[in-house]
Enzyme design. Sequence first.
Site, PDB file in Angstrom:
ATOM      1  N   HIS A  60       0.846  -1.204   0.000  1.00 50.12           N
ATOM      2  CA  HIS A  60       0.000   0.000   0.000  1.00 50.12           C
ATOM      3  C   HIS A  60       0.887   1.263   0.000  1.00 50.12           C
ATOM      4  O   HIS A  60       0.702   2.159  -0.828  1.00 50.12           O
ATOM      5  CB  HIS A  60      -0.891  -0.046   1.252  1.00 50.12           C
ATOM      6  CG  HIS A  60      -1.722   1.181   1.477  1.00 50.12           C
ATOM      7  ND1 HIS A  60      -3.094   1.169   1.384  1.00 50.12           N
ATOM      8  CD2 HIS A  60      -1.380   2.454   1.800  1.00 50.12           C
ATOM      9  CE1 HIS A  60      -3.557   2.389   1.639  1.00 50.12           C
ATOM     10  NE2 HIS A  60      -2.533   3.188   1.899  1.00 50.12           N
ATOM     11  N   GLU A  61       1.862   1.295   0.915  1.00 46.77           N
ATOM     12  CA  GLU A  61       2.729   2.475   1.014  1.00 46.77           C
ATOM     13  C   GLU A  61       3.639   2.605  -0.210  1.00 46.77           C
ATOM     14  O   GLU A  61       3.929   3.704  -0.664  1.00 46.77           O
ATOM     15  CB  GLU A  61       3.579   2.424   2.293  1.00 46.77           C
ATOM     16  CG  GLU A  61       2.770   2.512   3.580  1.00 46.77           C
ATOM     17  CD  GLU A  61       1.860   3.730   3.648  1.00 46.77           C
ATOM     18  OE1 GLU A  61       2.238   4.785   3.135  1.00 46.77           O
ATOM     19  OE2 GLU A  61       0.751   3.592   4.195  1.00 46.77           O
ATOM     20  N   HIS A  64       1.787   4.306  -3.008  1.00 49.69           N
ATOM     21  CA  HIS A  64       1.850   5.766  -2.850  1.00 49.69           C
ATOM     22  C   HIS A  64       3.208   6.282  -3.324  1.00 49.69           C
ATOM     23  O   HIS A  64       3.301   7.251  -4.075  1.00 49.69           O
ATOM     24  CB  HIS A  64       1.750   6.160  -1.375  1.00 49.69           C
ATOM     25  CG  HIS A  64       0.388   6.065  -0.778  1.00 49.69           C
ATOM     26  ND1 HIS A  64      -0.710   6.657  -1.337  1.00 49.69           N
ATOM     27  CD2 HIS A  64      -0.051   5.475   0.352  1.00 49.69           C
ATOM     28  CE1 HIS A  64      -1.762   6.422  -0.562  1.00 49.69           C
ATOM     29  NE2 HIS A  64      -1.387   5.693   0.460  1.00 49.69           N
TER      30      HIS A  64
HETATM   31 ZN   LIG Z   1      -2.376   5.204   2.243  1.00 52.11          ZN
END
Ligand SMILES: [Zn+2]
Length: 370
Positions: A60-61, A64
Amino acid sequence: MGSALNIGKLFGIQLRLHYSWFIIFVFFTILLVSPHWLSPSWWIIGIITCLLFFASVVAHELAHSLVGRANGIPIKSITLFIFGGVAQMTKEATRPGAEFKMAAAGPACSLAIGGLFFGLFWLFPPDIAEPIATMVYWLAYINVALAIFNLIPGFPLDGGRVLRSFLWQVTGDYQRSTRIATQVGRGVGYLFILGGILIAFLRPFGLDWFSGLWLVFIGWFLENAASASYRQAKWREALFKFTASQVMTSNCPVVPSSATVNQLVQGYIFTGGHHLFLVADEGKLEGILTLQNITSVSNQNRDVTQVKEIMTPINKLKAVRPDQDALSILEQMDENDMNQMPVVSEGRVIGLIARDNLLRFLRIRSVLGI
Ligand SMILES: [Zn+2]
């Protein structure tokens, strides 16, 4: 965020593990294994599942970070902690489109991973070993939950960043959009706290007091993070209005590189109150020295340690221009892990900027009400 373990690099981004992350690891493992304490296979699969959960948060990170990087937003590190992960940027987005893409990438990634595990769960034959089916289902569920939680429109959650990018696109006013998104973030935090207290006391839908307490804890964290983002936005706004020549210290004493730390402390710091020094021998600049460098030397060594041993040498410094805005200087410091920069005009050092100087400058201005 305070102390964290460096556990390696991924795509050039430092991966860090905050100590609070271990609490959630142990908590989830116990939650998964709880009805089957004596079964080794449940323990093994429980721990593997938590490691896969860890990988999901990292993914998830990373989503980003990689989308951010492709849009000109450098990412320095990713830290995992009790509430998930956070990617540390050294610069904010300069266009609403870039902010939107970067913010949406994380939840999109979590949704995709959740979908993948749901697919796996359906594909499994019905007589599959129970622990595996339970774990696959749990991973699907937790990734979707992670995406939904992050889409709540309160800054600094991903949803809050999406909200800011929309407001920014519509109004064209970055600062105002940040203020609104962070205030919504604080509101969401208060709602969580209120909801948590109600759940703890009324215990509706079979929920227990612990769920309520947990919700209060999350709300408190959100409110704090939103307030901090709000203050940070204010500081950035203020710094942007000043140039290097306005915030620099220009009356730095020049000291020889062979001076000892004690000579410096007695001769300049106690008497003159100076805290930034240019180190030069026969008119040639060798480096700069700050109070921070001095505190790294223990008391008994101050008589024998020379300035040149602890100064930041000239080849490790990056110069800034006198007309450069103070915000971009702070960003440059973050990006290069520096705490001070010389201000150079026509090849000559005309002043120094230290990180704590910038903050002190703003504090003094706010005390004076300017
Ligand atoms: Zn996030």
